[in-house]
Write an enzyme that holds these catalytic residues in place. Structure first.
Site, PDB file in Angstrom:
ATOM      1  N   CYS A 244     -36.068 -44.964  -1.406  1.00  0.00           N
ATOM      2  CA  CYS A 244     -35.988 -43.793  -2.253  1.00  0.00           C
ATOM      3  C   CYS A 244     -36.231 -42.651  -1.061  1.00  0.00           C
ATOM      4  O   CYS A 244     -37.384 -41.794  -1.429  1.00  0.00           O
ATOM      5  CB  CYS A 244     -36.733 -43.542  -3.482  1.00  0.00           C
ATOM      6  SG  CYS A 244     -36.668 -44.742  -4.468  1.00  0.00           S
ATOM      7  N   ALA A 245     -35.420 -42.510  -0.297  1.00  0.00           N
ATOM      8  CA  ALA A 245     -35.788 -41.631   0.775  1.00  0.00           C
ATOM      9  C   ALA A 245     -36.002 -40.206   0.859  1.00  0.00           C
ATOM     10  O   ALA A 245     -36.648 -39.378   1.200  1.00  0.00           O
ATOM     11  CB  ALA A 245     -35.034 -41.901   2.298  1.00  0.00           C
ATOM     12  N   GLY A 248     -36.748 -37.449   3.439  1.00  0.00           N
ATOM     13  CA  GLY A 248     -36.723 -38.048   4.878  1.00  0.00           C
ATOM     14  C   GLY A 248     -38.311 -38.032   5.485  1.00  0.00           C
ATOM     15  O   GLY A 248     -38.426 -38.494   6.460  1.00  0.00           O
ATOM     16  N   GLY A 249     -39.336 -37.243   4.487  1.00  0.00           N
ATOM     17  CA  GLY A 249     -40.300 -37.070   5.107  1.00  0.00           C
ATOM     18  C   GLY A 249     -41.142 -38.431   5.488  1.00  0.00           C
ATOM     19  O   GLY A 249     -41.678 -38.521   6.530  1.00  0.00           O
ATOM     20  N   LYS A 250     -41.336 -39.327   4.616  1.00  0.00           N
ATOM     21  CA  LYS A 250     -41.870 -40.768   4.848  1.00  0.00           C
ATOM     22  C   LYS A 250     -41.247 -41.336   5.927  1.00  0.00           C
ATOM     23  O   LYS A 250     -41.828 -42.183   6.763  1.00  0.00           O
ATOM     24  CB  LYS A 250     -42.179 -41.359   3.664  1.00  0.00           C
ATOM     25  CG  LYS A 250     -43.363 -40.650   2.851  1.00  0.00           C
ATOM     26  CD  LYS A 250     -43.606 -41.351   1.500  1.00  0.00           C
ATOM     27  CE  LYS A 250     -44.365 -40.632   0.547  1.00  0.00           C
ATOM     28  NZ  LYS A 250     -44.112 -39.416  -0.106  1.00  0.00           N
ATOM     29  N   ASP A 268     -30.874 -43.504  -0.750  1.00  0.00           N
ATOM     30  CA  ASP A 268     -31.267 -42.524  -1.621  1.00  0.00           C
ATOM     31  C   ASP A 268     -29.599 -42.600  -2.538  1.00  0.00           C
ATOM     32  O   ASP A 268     -28.709 -42.783  -1.907  1.00  0.00           O
ATOM     33  CB  ASP A 268     -31.637 -41.262  -1.188  1.00  0.00           C
ATOM     34  CG  ASP A 268     -32.397 -40.651  -2.231  1.00  0.00           C
ATOM     35  OD1 ASP A 268     -33.584 -40.646  -2.456  1.00  0.00           O
ATOM     36  OD2 ASP A 268     -31.730 -39.922  -3.327  1.00  0.00           O
ATOM     37  N   ASP A 315     -40.824 -45.060  -2.669  1.00  0.00           N
ATOM     38  CA  ASP A 315     -41.378 -43.896  -3.088  1.00  0.00           C
ATOM     39  C   ASP A 315     -40.610 -43.530  -4.426  1.00  0.00           C
ATOM     40  O   ASP A 315     -39.814 -42.628  -4.204  1.00  0.00           O
ATOM     41  CB  ASP A 315     -41.340 -42.876  -2.077  1.00  0.00           C
ATOM     42  CG  ASP A 315     -41.919 -41.605  -2.300  1.00  0.00           C
ATOM     43  OD1 ASP A 315     -42.774 -41.868  -3.185  1.00  0.00           O
ATOM     44  OD2 ASP A 315     -41.693 -40.784  -1.584  1.00  0.00           O
ATOM     45  N   CYS A 368     -46.089 -39.774  -6.298  1.00  0.00           N
ATOM     46  CA  CYS A 368     -47.019 -38.703  -6.130  1.00  0.00           C
ATOM     47  C   CYS A 368     -47.528 -38.347  -7.665  1.00  0.00           C
ATOM     48  O   CYS A 368     -47.439 -37.155  -8.129  1.00  0.00           O
ATOM     49  CB  CYS A 368     -46.441 -37.395  -5.640  1.00  0.00           C
ATOM     50  SG  CYS A 368     -44.962 -37.300  -6.191  1.00  0.00           S
TER      51      CYS A 368
END
Length: 442
Positions: A244-245, A248-250, A268, A315, A368
Site C-alpha cells: 500500500c505504497a 511512496g514515503g516508506k 497501490d 501499510d 498510523c
C-alpha cells in the site's frame, strides 16, 4: 499585512476547509497557491492560526453551544480570541472593524457573545473529558480502552503542534553533514533520538528554505514512519513489496536502506499516487523501485507472484488516529471509509498480501492508528487464520528501538515517543520443510 487582515485571511481559509471534503493541509496549499497577494511572511501566521482553531474545535464548539450560538468559522474565531488569546471585547471590536482588509464589523449578537465569554478561558470544569481532550465520539471508546488511566496524558500530547521530522537519504547525503547544513540555515535542528536516518527541526520553516528537499537529499517523514521502514529490515539484494505504497514515503526509506540493490515493488490501487511517487524515486536517485498499480487488494498480480518476496510491507489504510497531532481536522471530518468499513478491508489486504511472502520471509503489518481493533486485534485474527506465520518480537527485529508501548510490536505514541502514533507487527512465514530426499549436510 495587519493582524486584522491576517484574521480575515484565516476566516477565508477556515471557510474553505469547512466547505470541501479534502484534508486541511491540501486546502491550505491550494489556498496560498491562488492567493499570490498574501506576502510570504504572513502565510505562516495564517496557517498557524487555522491549526490552532482546528486543535480547539470541540472546546470552542462547546462554548458556542453553551451560549446558543452557531458553530461557524467566524464564531469560532471570535471565541478563540477571547478564550485562547485573552483579547478584551474592545480589542476584538477594534480588529473587526471592516477596514484595512479586516473582518466585517461585529453584529449585536456577536458583541453579546463576547460579553458572555469575557473573563473565561478555553478549558472549563464542566466540560466532558472527551471535549477537553478533543476526542471525537467515534474514537472515544477505543482510545479509552487502549490507554486507560493514561488517556489524558496521551490525548494532551496530541493537542501539541508536531515538529518537522526529516529523513536523510543515505544514497545522496550524510546525516551529520545534513544536520550541519540545516543549522547553517539558522534552524534548530537535532538528530532524531530513535531513527538512524532522522533529523528533527523544532519549528516550521518555509519549505522553500530547504534546498535539500528539491535535490532528494532529505525527505519529510515523521520519525515514527521512518521506524516502520526500519523494522521491515530489508537487506541489499532482497525482493520487497510495499503493498500500500501511496505517496511512496516508506518505499523510499526501504529502497535507500537496501543501498539501491535488489528490487522493490511499490503497489497501490491509486495509480495517480504511484505516478507522483515515481517522481520522488527519481529525485532521490533510487533505481531499484518498480511501481505496480493494482485493481484491488486481490489483483491477479498477487496470485502470479505468490511466495516470491523476502519482505512484504502492508501499510494499511486506517483511521489515522495516530496522526491527529499533524492533522487535527481528521478528528472531525471523516474523508474516507469509517471504522466499520476499514476493519474488514484491513483484514482482506493483510490476507492477500501474505500470499506474496516466501517461506522464511517476513510480512510487516503497519498502521498510523492507536486503536487496538486496527492493530493488535487485526494481527491476532490473522495469526489465528494463518498458522504458518509467527510473531518476530521487536527486540529481535530492532533492539535499538526501546520504550515501545507493546512488548512484541512497534507501538509509538506522541506522549511516549514524541512521534506520530504508529503500529507495526513483524510476522515471519515458517521456512519450507527440507524434502526427505535432500542430502544431509556433512
Amino acid at each position: 499585512m495587519s493582524f486584522a487582515a491576517i484574521l480575515q485571511a484565516t476566516l477565508d481559509l477556515s471557510e474553505e476547509v469547512d466547505a470541501v471534503a479534502r484534508p486541511a493541509d491540501a486546502v491550505v496549499s491550494d489556498f496560498f497557491r491562488t492567493r499570490r497577494d498574501i506576502p510570504a511572511p504572513q502565510r505562516g501566521p495564517i496557517s498557524e492560526l487555522l491549526y490552532i482553531l482546528l486543535r480547539h474545535h470541540a472546546r470552542l464548539g462547546w462554548w458556542l453551544k453553551r451560549h446558543g450560538r452557531p458553530d461557524t468559522p467566524r464564531n469560532r474565531l471570535l471565541a478563540w480570541l477571547v478564550l485562547g488569546a485573552g483579547k478584551t471585547r474592545d480589542q476584538v471590536q477594534a480588529l473587526f472593524s471592516g477596514v484595512k482588509f479586516g473582518p466585517a464589523p461585529l453584529t449585536d449578537q456577536e458583541r453579546a457573545l463576547l460579553v458572555k465569554l469575557q473573563g473565561a478561558r478555553i478549558d472549563h470544569p464542566s466540560m466532558p473529558e472527551d471535549v477537553r481532550y478533543e476526542c471525537p465520539e467515534w474514537g472515544a471508546e477505543g482510545l479509552h480502552r487502549q490507554f486507560g488511566e493514561d488517556f489524558p496524558q496521551e490525548m494532551a500530547a496530541m493537542l501539541t503542534p508536531a515538529p518537522l521530522d526529516l529523513r536523510v537519504n543515505p544514497i545522496k547525503a550524510d546525516r551529520v553533514q545534513m544536520l550541519s547544513a540545516l543549522r547553517a540555515l539558522g534552524l534548530p535542528a537535532e538528530l532524531s533520538p530513535l531513527s538512524p536516518y532522522g533529523i528533527r527541526v523544532n519549528e516550521r520553516p518555509a519549505l522553500n528554505r530547504l534546498p535539500m528537499l528539491k535535490t532528494g537529499e532529505l525527505e519529510i517523514q515523521d520519525e515514527g514512519s521512518q521506524l516502520v521502514a526500519v523494522v521491515v529490515d530489508a537487506k541489499p539484494g532482497e525482493r520487497v513489496v510495499d503493498f500500500c505504497a501511496g505517496a511512496g514515503g516508506k518505499t523510499l526509506a526501504i529502497a535507500a536502506q537496501m543501498k539501491n540493490k535488489g528490487h522493490v515493488i511499490a503497489c497501490d490501487v491509486l495509480e495517480n499516487r504511484l505516478k507522483r511517487a515515481a517522481e520522488r524515486f527519481r529525485r532521490a536517485g533510487l533505481h531499484n523501485i518498480e511501481t505496480r498499480p493494482l485493481a484491488s487488494e486481490t489483483d491477479r498480480w498477487v496470485k502470479r507472484h505468490k511466495g516470491g518476496f523476502d519482505r512484504v510491507l502492508v501499510d494499511a489504510p486506517c483511521s489515522g488516529t495516530g496522526t491527529w497531532r499533524r492533522n487535527p481536522d481528521a478528528r472531525w471530518r471523516v474523508l474516507g471509509p469509517g471504522l466499520d468499513a476499514l476493519l474488514p478491508l484491513q483484514a482482506r489486504i493483510l490476507a492477500s498480501a501474505a500470499r506474496l511472502v516466501k517461506p522464511g520471509g517476513r510480512l510487516v503489518y503497519a498502521t498510523c492508528s492507536l486503536l487496538a481493533e486496527e492493530n493488535e486485534e487485526q494481527v491476532a485474527a490473522f495469526l489465528a487464520a494463518h498458522p504458518a506465520f509467527r510473531v518476530v518480537p521487536l527486540s529481535e527485529v530492532a533492539p535499538q528501538i526501546t520504550g515501545s508501548a507493546h512488548p512484541d510490536y512497534l507501538a509509538l505514541t506522541p506522549a511516549r515517543h514524541d512521534t506520530d502514533g504508529f503500529f507495526a507487527a513483524v510476522l515471519e512465514r515458517e521456512a519450507a520443510p527440507i524434502p526427505e530426499t535432500a542430502p544431509i549436510p556433512e
